[in-house]
Design an enzyme around this catalytic site. Structure first.
Site, short mmCIF file in Angstrom:
data_model
loop_
_atom_site.label_atom_id
_atom_site.label_comp_id
_atom_site.label_asym_id
_atom_site.label_seq_id
_atom_site.Cartn_x
_atom_site.Cartn_y
_atom_site.Cartn_z
N ARG A 167 -3.69 -4.71 7.57
CA ARG A 167 -4.72 -3.75 8.01
C ARG A 167 -5.90 -4.48 8.65
O ARG A 167 -6.43 -4.04 9.67
CB ARG A 167 -5.22 -2.94 6.82
N ASP A 218 -6.62 1.80 8.20
CA ASP A 218 -5.32 2.44 8.33
C ASP A 218 -5.51 3.95 8.28
O ASP A 218 -6.64 4.44 8.48
CB ASP A 218 -4.34 1.94 7.25
N TYR A 261 6.51 -8.63 8.23
CA TYR A 261 6.25 -7.19 8.39
C TYR A 261 6.55 -6.74 9.81
O TYR A 261 6.41 -7.52 10.76
CB TYR A 261 4.77 -6.87 8.11
N ASP A 277 0.84 -1.20 0.00
CA ASP A 277 0.00 0.00 0.00
C ASP A 277 0.87 1.26 0.00
O ASP A 277 2.02 1.22 0.49
CB ASP A 277 -0.90 0.02 1.23
#
Length: 230
Positions: free
Chosen positions: A187, A95, A81, A53
């Protein structure tokens, strides 16, 4: 160098450290343009192995030329991540792309509560992608429907969370490290953590650190790639 000998046409894997606010598509376009300019090519295939993203940074694997045939192999590998989840508030996009729509009191939450909730997601789970995502339904991207104010039923899908470690708690912020399968939306994981705590949560920072054995420490910035070409 003849076009037949060009290593980018023959196929290369390029590791890029994607900057914040760039889309993955913009990175692909920039790298393609740089290669075409350097070698005076009319066209070359360049693709990425897994979208990041705009509000996320980190490892983006790009494949060029004949190597684009192997993109699905890279996409299928385990992802890692790090990031920050903010408790006590939700957003429609899960988010910071959209504004906060609900707030919750988080003072009663303990570190033990948060760690137990995170641990409950480890394993194979059913996850619902965010409405603000690039998944297509009836020929339209979900984010297009969301931005038009339309509601739609989103089906859950099976993903695997290999590890979900909480690395820092300073409420309302919670730092984490996640190892997960292809197709996992971090997310959604952030939002679901809030739900598991009978609270609200959204993703406030995200960085992809690894895809399979490829690590962001070995990736180049776009500027470094350009300098290497020159």
């Amino acid at each position: 160098m003849t076009q037949a000998d060009n290593p980018f046409l023959q196929g290369k894997v390029i590791l890029i450290d994607k900057p914040l606010e760039w889309t993955s598509f913009q990175v692909v376009n920039k790298v393609r343009w740089l290669i075409k300019r350097k070698f005076k090519l009319k066209k070359i295939k360049v693709g990425h192995a897994g979208t990041l993203d705009p509000l996320a940074s980190g490892l983006l694997i790009l494949c060029t030329g004949k190597e684009t045939k192997n993109i699905t192999t890279y996409q299928a590998q385990r992802k890692e991540y790090t990031g920050t989840i903010t408790l006590g508030a939700t957003t429609p996009s899960y988010d910071l792309e959209t504004e906060i729509d609900k707030r919750f009191d988080y003072d009663h939450l303990t570190e033990d509560d948060i760690r137990k909730a995170a641990n409950s997601f480890v394993g194979t789970i059913a996850q619902k992608p965010p409405i603000f995502s690039a998944i297509k339904k009836d020929g339209k991207r979900l984010y297009e429907l969301a931005r038009a104010g339309e509601t739609t039923e989103i089906k859950s899908r099976e993903v695997t969370i290999h590890d979900f470690a909480i690395t820092r708690i300073d409420l309302p912020e919670v730092d984490f490290k996640v190892s997960c399968s292809k197709g996992t939306y971090i997310r959604s994981l952030a939002n679901d953590l809030g739900v598991a705590l009978n609270n609200g949560a959204h993703l406030s920072a995200l960085r992809r650190t690894a895809i399979g054995d490829y690590r962001v420490e070995n990736a180049m910035t776009i500027k470094e790639f350009e300098e290497q070409l020159d």
